[in-house]
Design an enzyme around this catalytic site. Structure first.
Site: not given
Length: 293
Positions: A132, A189
């Site tokens: 991610s 993230h």
């Protein structure tokens, strides 16, 4: 709308009208291969502890800085990351080239791990897995390169890439600060987003600054200037001989022009005539000034 490069013709085209690129395909194969090896128990159940990234143990297992990007906690986790790579990876690799694309992908993934270290007081000793961080880096890169390209939210609602990534960044920052207990590493993230933005906007400046700090060059010592004795003036006898030789050369060139024309002269002979003409004009001007004074 995003335009496709003119050199791309033929072949099967995927997300955003770009063909599947080399390293996007390889990264997708590697991620699915690791998932299948773990799902079929060809890798032991404890492999996630040796491949996932955790702050307390990364000094003894430094390879986890990279391997954690290829390990996923479930099929949907893997599927969503690979779907984003499938759509946003090919345009960027086509624009940058494979080498820069792979370097950027790994750098943003490392950025996600770095934020785990920086925010360890918030995250705690958790094992982080998934691509991610790198995927969010690709999202911010896509928005910077094609800000008005449409991203279909839930495959239905078209949203410009710049607004989609801005909203995603705000949500990620808020979730990181609040410490969301949904089992998602929002700080990774955020690390991918920030690293991707800094890499693209300030990467060259940071690289030049690092080179200056690591490879300082000492200025070479200036050589001491020594006064050279002035050359003696040419003797009148030498000057007359040179002038005589010059006149002989002029006569020879003029004879050649009369016999064969101007086109027969070489570049050296033309330059010689120009120099003699310039010297003659200077002499005439000097004599004229002398007479007027």
């Amino acid at each position: 709308m995003m335009r496709r490069p003119a050199y791309q013709t033929g072949g099967v085209r995927f997300g955003h009208g770009f063909p599947m690129s080399r390293w996007v395909l390889r990264l997708m194969i590697a991620n699915f291969a690791v998932f299948l090896l773990m799902a079929t128990r060809l890798l032991p159940a404890g492999a996630i502890d040796w491949l996932g990234f955790a702050v307390p143990g990364f000094l003894t297992r430094p390879w986890t800085l990279v391997t954690y990007m290829f390990v996923h906690g479930g099929f949907m986790h893997l599927f969503m990351n690979m779907l984003a790579l499938f759509f946003f990876g090919p345009p960027l690799e086509q624009k940058w080239g494979s080498r820069f694309f792979l370097r950027f992908y790994l750098a943003t993934g490392l950025g996600g791990a770095a934020f785990s270290v920086l925010l360890y007081s918030l995250t705690g000793p958790t094992i982080m897995v998934g691509a991610s961080g790198a995927i969010f880096g690709l999202l911010v890169a896509f928005a910077l390169n094609w800000p008005d390209a449409k991203i279909f939210l839930y495959f239905v609602f078209p949203v410009p890439a710049k607004w989609f990534v801005a909203a995603l960044g705000a949500f990620t920052l808020l979730s990181t600060v609040q410490g969301s207990a949904d089992g998602v590493a929002h700080w990774a993230h955020l690390g991918g987003l920030v690293t991707g933005f800094v890499y693209l906007r300030y990467g060259e400046r940071i690289g030049r600054l690092a080179n200056r700090m690591l490879y300082k060059e000492r200025p070479a010592p200036r050589p001491r200037r020594t006064k050279r004795p002035a050359p003696p003036p040419p003797s009148p006898r030498r000057r007359r001989r040179v002038d005589g030789d010059s006149l002989d050369e002029v006569d020879r060139i003029l004879d050649k022009i009369r016999a064969d024309g101007m086109d027969s002269l070489s570049a050296r002979e033309r330059a010689f005539l120009d120099e003699v003409s310039r010297q003659y004009k200077q002499t005439q001007e000097t004599e004229k000034k002398t007479r007027t004074h």
